[in-house]
Structures are given as C-alpha cells and as structure tokens.
Design a protein around this motif. Structure first.
Motif, mmCIF file in Angstrom:
data_model
loop_
_atom_site.group_PDB
_atom_site.id
_atom_site.type_symbol
_atom_site.label_atom_id
_atom_site.label_comp_id
_atom_site.label_asym_id
_atom_site.label_seq_id
_atom_site.Cartn_x
_atom_site.Cartn_y
_atom_site.Cartn_z
ATOM 1 N N ALA A 118 0.839 -1.211 0.000
ATOM 2 C CA ALA A 118 0.000 0.000 0.000
ATOM 3 C C ALA A 118 0.873 1.260 0.000
ATOM 4 O O ALA A 118 0.532 2.263 -0.612
ATOM 5 N N MET A 119 2.030 1.186 0.701
ATOM 6 C CA MET A 119 2.960 2.327 0.739
ATOM 7 C C MET A 119 3.547 2.570 -0.651
ATOM 8 O O MET A 119 3.677 3.706 -1.104
ATOM 9 N N GLU A 121 2.275 1.645 -3.508
ATOM 10 C CA GLU A 121 1.259 2.147 -4.425
ATOM 11 C C GLU A 121 0.963 3.621 -4.154
ATOM 12 O O GLU A 121 0.775 4.404 -5.089
ATOM 13 N N ALA A 122 0.953 3.989 -2.860
ATOM 14 C CA ALA A 122 0.730 5.400 -2.529
ATOM 15 C C ALA A 122 1.811 6.260 -3.192
ATOM 16 O O ALA A 122 1.524 7.292 -3.781
ATOM 17 N N GLY A 123 3.061 5.804 -3.109
ATOM 18 C CA GLY A 123 4.159 6.541 -3.736
ATOM 19 C C GLY A 123 3.959 6.677 -5.235
ATOM 20 O O GLY A 123 4.085 7.770 -5.798
ATOM 21 N N ARG A 124 3.620 5.567 -5.876
ATOM 22 C CA ARG A 124 3.401 5.618 -7.326
ATOM 23 C C ARG A 124 2.215 6.513 -7.665
ATOM 24 O O ARG A 124 2.259 7.274 -8.636
ATOM 25 N N ALA A 125 1.168 6.423 -6.848
ATOM 26 C CA ALA A 125 -0.026 7.227 -7.128
ATOM 27 C C ALA A 125 0.246 8.726 -7.015
ATOM 28 O O ALA A 125 -0.447 9.534 -7.608
ATOM 29 N N MET A 126 1.260 9.100 -6.210
ATOM 30 C CA MET A 126 1.626 10.516 -6.091
ATOM 31 C C MET A 126 2.454 10.957 -7.302
ATOM 32 O O MET A 126 2.782 12.128 -7.431
ATOM 33 N N GLY A 127 2.849 9.994 -8.132
ATOM 34 C CA GLY A 127 3.641 10.344 -9.311
ATOM 35 C C GLY A 127 5.136 10.157 -9.112
ATOM 36 O O GLY A 127 5.943 10.794 -9.792
ATOM 37 N N MET A 128 5.531 9.269 -8.186
ATOM 38 C CA MET A 128 6.964 9.000 -8.017
ATOM 39 C C MET A 128 7.426 8.028 -9.101
ATOM 40 O O MET A 128 6.719 7.092 -9.447
ATOM 41 N N THR A 129 8.663 8.248 -9.588
ATOM 42 C CA THR A 129 9.253 7.287 -10.500
ATOM 43 C C THR A 129 9.715 6.079 -9.680
ATOM 44 O O THR A 129 9.746 6.141 -8.452
ATOM 45 N N GLN A 132 12.389 7.071 -7.359
ATOM 46 C CA GLN A 132 11.913 7.876 -6.231
ATOM 47 C C GLN A 132 11.197 7.002 -5.206
ATOM 48 O O GLN A 132 11.320 7.210 -4.004
ATOM 49 N N LYS A 136 12.629 7.251 -1.620
ATOM 50 C CA LYS A 136 11.775 8.027 -0.717
ATOM 51 C C LYS A 136 10.853 7.147 0.118
ATOM 52 O O LYS A 136 10.356 7.578 1.154
ATOM 53 N N VAL A 137 10.570 5.945 -0.360
ATOM 54 C CA VAL A 137 9.622 5.099 0.367
ATOM 55 C C VAL A 137 10.264 3.792 0.854
ATOM 56 O O VAL A 137 10.351 3.532 2.047
ATOM 57 N N LEU A 141 11.822 2.970 4.848
ATOM 58 C CA LEU A 141 11.004 2.051 5.634
ATOM 59 C C LEU A 141 11.773 0.771 5.952
ATOM 60 O O LEU A 141 11.444 0.054 6.887
#
Lengths: 221, 257
Positions: A118-119, A121-129, A132, A136-137, A141
């Motif tokens: 879920a983390m 996917e959240a990153g990808r959904a924000m537009g991270m490559t 990133q 960043k994620v 973690l």
C-alpha cells in the motif's frame, strides 16, 4: 586468569598493536561488505530479478556455511594463481567481506521486499518514479531491518577476523594462535577476551548509529 | 472533465474486472462509484490515473486521452486519497502533504506555505501538527492529513478510495460533513469510491452504480432512489424499508441545502 592480566599489564603495547591491526582489517572489510551487500541486496529486489535473487542468496548461504579455515585456504589458492599476495591483509579482508554478505544481503532483500505494498502504491499514485519510490519510500522504511543485518554482520566479522591471524594478517588472533602452539593459556585468554570486548563495544556503537539513521517516525515510543 | 469511453479491464488470466464502462463527470462534480466488493469500482478508479492499465476503451481528461500523458506527470496532476494507513510513516505531516509539490519541484517556501494553508483547510492547527509523525495522530487526524496530501499541488481532479472507510462512525460523519464544506470551497472534480450507500447518497452529486464490472445506472442520488431503472437498483437501495427511509431523509436534506 591472573597470568593473562599480568601479561596485559606488562605488555600493553603488544595488546594495543594487535587490537589496532584487528580494527584495521575489520574496518576495511566491514565498510566494503556493507556497501557491496546493501547495493546487491537492493539490486536483486528489482522487477524480474527473482531468479538472480535466488541464486545470489544461495551463493551467500554456501559462503556462510563454508568453514572459515577452508575458505582462507581456498582464497590463498585463487589469489596465488592470479599472481596476488596469498597471505596477509588482502585474503583476510576478502574472506571477511564474503562472510559478512549473507546477513546484510538477506536482511536488505527481505526488508525491501516486505515494505507494505500500500505504501509503494501510494508513492506511485503521487507520481513517483521507480527510483523515487526506492529512495523516498522503500529504503527509509527498510532501515530498521537492514540495520539489524549490519549489526549481525559486524559482530560476525570481528569474531572471524581472529582466524585471519593464521594467514599472517595479524590482529587479536595472533596471541590466540601463539598460545595454542605454546600451551600458553594466558595468551589465549588475552586474545579471546579482547575479541569479545571489541565486538561488544562496536555493537554498542552500532546501536547508537541505528538510533541515528532510523527515520524518527518509525521509532517505537 | 473526465470521460470514460467503453473502458474495459481484462486481466491476463481472463477475469473481466470492468466491462464497457462509459460515463462522463463534469468539472467540479462529485461522482461516487458505488457497488459491492469486487464489482470493479476501485479498478475503474485506478485506471483513471493509470495505476492499473486499461485493456480496452479510452479515458479522456479535459479531452486528452490519458494514455498519451506521461504516467508520472498524469499522477502528479491528480490528487489521490486512500484510507488513513496510506500516509508515509517515516515522514512528518508537513512532508507528507508536500510529497507532490516536492516531486513537481516547487520552491521550499511555497511548499511550506501550501502545507500550512491545507492544514488550516482541513481544520488542523499548522503550528501544532506540521512537525508531527502519523503515529502521533488519531485516525481522524490522519485521514484529514490524507485529504490535505491529496490536495497538495492543487490538482483539478481528486480520486478518493474509501477515504473514510477505517474510521469510527461518529468521526466518519464529521469528516464527511467537513469534506462537503471543503468541496464547496475548492470545487474539485471528484471520483469517490465507496461501498457504503449512505455515504454515496450523502456525498455524491451523481452516483455510478456498478455490478459485476458493469455500469447499472448513472444518475443523481434522488433519481436512483425514486426512479430506479431496474429491479437491481430498486433492491440495492430499497430492499429494507428502514434503510430506504433513512436514505430518502439524507437525500431530502441535501436538496434543501
């Protein structure tokens, strides 16, 4: 015991020399092992690299279970055949790097693989490559589990480095081997106890480092 | 603003998750995708920002086929809110809200100003909360931050996947009311996924009722209640008289506002 203590009192410069040698070998090995292990561990979590991951982890497993004496012997053979120095610092450091790989690799790999989807996917959904998402994620973690692997590897390397004295690399293994050959219990105790104390001290230091690199939001309060 | 044209999703194993969905959401409209679990509503939503790839049909955003937009650019221009667990635990509230602005390369001062402004908007004192971590917040506070994060870079479109799903009923009602007030102010185009019929009737300007990957009826809450197009729609909202009554109450209250 008393004799060992007397020995330390009478020859502090010797103990200091062995300890310094020991630290030097292990420090170089640890730095390289950490960089190599974390980088490789991250690399094999990539998409479509499951097969490579299996192979790499399997090799690391084998390396870890090879008796250290056999590994040193094996390395001497390889190094001399390619014209490098087969005794001393170089083979010792290489062997220690190999030993440190499994805990570092496996923890890095597992830590990143087990980051909550879920983390990611959240990153990808924000537009991270993908990159990133990794930096960043996933990596932040994964820090606690990676650090546990590093601490394991470091204590392991400090302990096994005692055997490196056998191939002329020096360090706290020197008094141990000398003691074994000459039936000098005091020397064995001096070497053995020093290695243990060193490992404990470095581990305590690493627990500080762990506190420092763990993202604040992940600390259990 | 958002137009789905014959959108279909077939997985490699042959499962048809979404079948020939077509509907259009106007600018500033609040559109709810409603249906039981597994009806394809989340899949439909995730095809809009291409978290899930489309296998048939097209999705147009402001007239542009979303398959022709770089996927990262597309996602940075669409806000995305999920259940409270979706916040990054290793980042502060401020850093979470600034996620998309950072990706878009906004200068630091502007990002901070935006984060403070958004915390105000969702009713949280910026000074108190901006430096806190998600683990220090209550479920309701985390959800507010989730909404603020989705609004980070002021996107025209918001996708919301059961954003109030994991919250206790009282806080939930409060958050719904607050969000409707916020929407009055910000007028975003919203696609909102839920399986809660009360939430759908209360929040949506329009509702897409789905069943087995297909659109059953796309209409206003009032029309779905009073003019169901078929038996399925009628049963979905009115099988239980008490529920129907309660839904009608909510619908009336909305119309009188």
């Amino acid at each position: 015991m008393l004799e060992a203590w007397e020995y330390v009192i009478n020859h502090p410069e010797k103990l200091a020399g062995w300890t310094l040698d020991h630290l030097q070998i292990t420090f170089v090995a640890i730095v390289i092992a950490v960089i190599l292990g974390v980088a490789l561990g991250v690399y094999i979590t990539g998409k479509g690299k499951e097969h490579i991951a299996d192979i790499v982890l399997y090799i690391a497993d084998i390396a870890m279970t090879t008796p250290s004496l056999a590994l040193f012997g094996f390395l001497m053979l390889i190094l001399s055949s390619i014209g490098l120095r087969a005794i001393g610092f170089l083979p010792a450091v290489i062997a220690l790097i190999i030993y440190g790989q499994l805990p570092i690799l496996r923890n890095t790999y597992t830590a990143i693989r087990e980051v909550d989807p879920a983390m990611i996917e959240a990153g990808r959904a924000m537009g991270m490559t993908e990159k990133q998402v990794l930096f960043k994620v996933k990596l932040p973690l994964a820090v606690p589990v990676i650090m546990a692997g590093l601490r394991n590897a470091i204590v392991l390397i400090i302990g096994i480095a005692a055997i490196a004295a056998m191939i002329g690399a020096g360090g706290l293994g020197v008094p141990i081997w000398r003691g074994l050959r000459n039936a000098r219990m005091d020397l064995i105790i001096v070497g053995g106890v020093s290695v243990s104390i060193l490992a404990l001290l470095v581990d305590a230091l690493m627990s500080r480092v762990e506190q420092w690199v763990t993202p604040k939001g992940l600390k259990t309060r | 603003m958002i137009r789905l044209d014959n959108v279909t999703k077939v997985y490699p194993d042959g499962t048809e998750a979404v079948k020939e969905m077509s509907f259009e959401v106007g600018k500033g409209e609040f559109c709810v995708l409603l249906g039981t679990s597994g009806c394809g509503k989340t899949t439909t939503m995730k095809m809009i920002n291409r978290l899930i790839s489309i296998t048939g049909g097209n999705i147009y955003i402001d007239g542009v086929d979303n398959a022709k937009i770089d996927e990262n650019e597309l996602r940075r221009s669409i806000g995305y809110a999920i259940q409270e667990i979706g916040l990054f635990p290793h980042m502060t509230v401020g850093q979470n809200i600034e996620t998309v602005p950072v990706l878009k390369g906004w200068p630091k001062a502007q990002r901070k100003e935006r984060a403070e402004q958004l915390l105000e908007l969702v009713g949280m004192a910026p000074r108190e909360f901006i430096g806190k971590y998600p683990s220090e917040l209550s479920g309701g506070q985390r959800q507010r931050v989730g909404v603020a994060r989705a609004l980070g870079a002021d996107p025209p479109v918001l996708l919301m996947d059961e954003p109030f799903g994991a919250i206790d009923p009282i806080t939930r009602t409060k958050l719904q009311d607050e969000f409707l007030n916020i929407q009055q102010e910000i007028k975003k185009t919203i696609i909102f996924v839920t399986h809660d019929i009360f939430e759908a009737i209360k929040m949506g300007d329009k509702i897409v009722l789905m069943k087995d990957g297909r659109l059953v009826q796309y209409d206003t809450p009032a029309n779905l209640l009073y003019k169901p197009e078929n038996k399925f729609v009628e049963n979905f909202f009115g099988a239980d008289q008490a529920i129907k009554k309660a839904l009608e109450e909510i619908s009336k209250r909305r119309q009188s506002e």
